[in-house]
Design a protein around this motif. Structure first.
Motif: not given
Length: 185
Positions: A150-178
């Motif tokens: 479970s912990f490893q799975s949440v870390l993989k989700f965290e990594e994907a959110v990290w990539a989204w966050q960098v794309a969001r900070l770059s203005g390439v992605m918009g806000p999501l329905d969290w």
């Protein structure tokens, strides 16, 4: 010892929130479905207040440990539920599903080409799409393996959110329905 630390953490973060529908033992702990959207709302508020948004980004804007924090709370709810083994299995499957859904949303690294954060995005995109180098849970008891998975799975989700966050900070992605992205069922 780790369970005592987790129990203390859960006690400190107590609030009037129901437990996950399939984890019945910690009704006072914020559910993942509440924790993650609250943290993302705070991120969006900070993002919009950044001076020079899209040009310069302070390094503390890349903190994604709140994903792990929210996941850890969900794991704690499972741990004290009446059927913790089944809860951990379902939690792991839910995190894996959320990570996959997040990866499907991420633009290819080429979409950020020429932007200041493009090199960082290429790296975090690769991490989010990478495969683990080995079984991090090997040699543990069955119960501990479920928790570890479970912990490893949440870390993989965290990594994907990290990539989204960098794309969001770059203005390439918009806000999501969290609220949708944090649904675990």
């Amino acid at each position: 010892m780790a369970l005592r630390v987790l129990a203390c953490l859960l006690a400190v973060l107590a609030g009037p929130v129901q437990a996950q529908s399939w984890g019945d033992g910690a009704g006072h702990v914020p559910r993942f479905e509440q924790c993650l959207p609250e943290q993302m709302e705070a991120f969006e508020a900070r993002l919009l207040a950044l001076p020079g948004y899209g040009v310069t980004t302070p390094m503390d804007a890349f903190n994604v440990h709140w994903v792990q924090h929210c996941g850890y709370l969900a794991m704690g709810i499972c741990e004290v539920s009446s059927n913790s083994l089944m809860c951990q299995r379902r939690l792991r499957a839910a995190f894996e599903g959320r990570a996959e859904a997040m990866r499907e949303l991420l633009p290819e690294p080429e979409a950020l080409e020429g932007l200041p954060l493009a090199p960082l995005y290429g790296n975090v995109w690769a991490v989010a799409h990478g495969i683990n180098a080995g079984d991090d849970c090997a040699g543990e008891t069955y119960r501990r393996q479920l928790w570890c998975a479970s912990f490893q799975s949440v870390l993989k989700f965290e990594e994907a959110v990290w990539a989204w966050q960098v794309a969001r900070l770059s203005g390439v992605m918009g806000p999501l329905d969290w609220a949708e992205m944090s649904g675990l069922e």
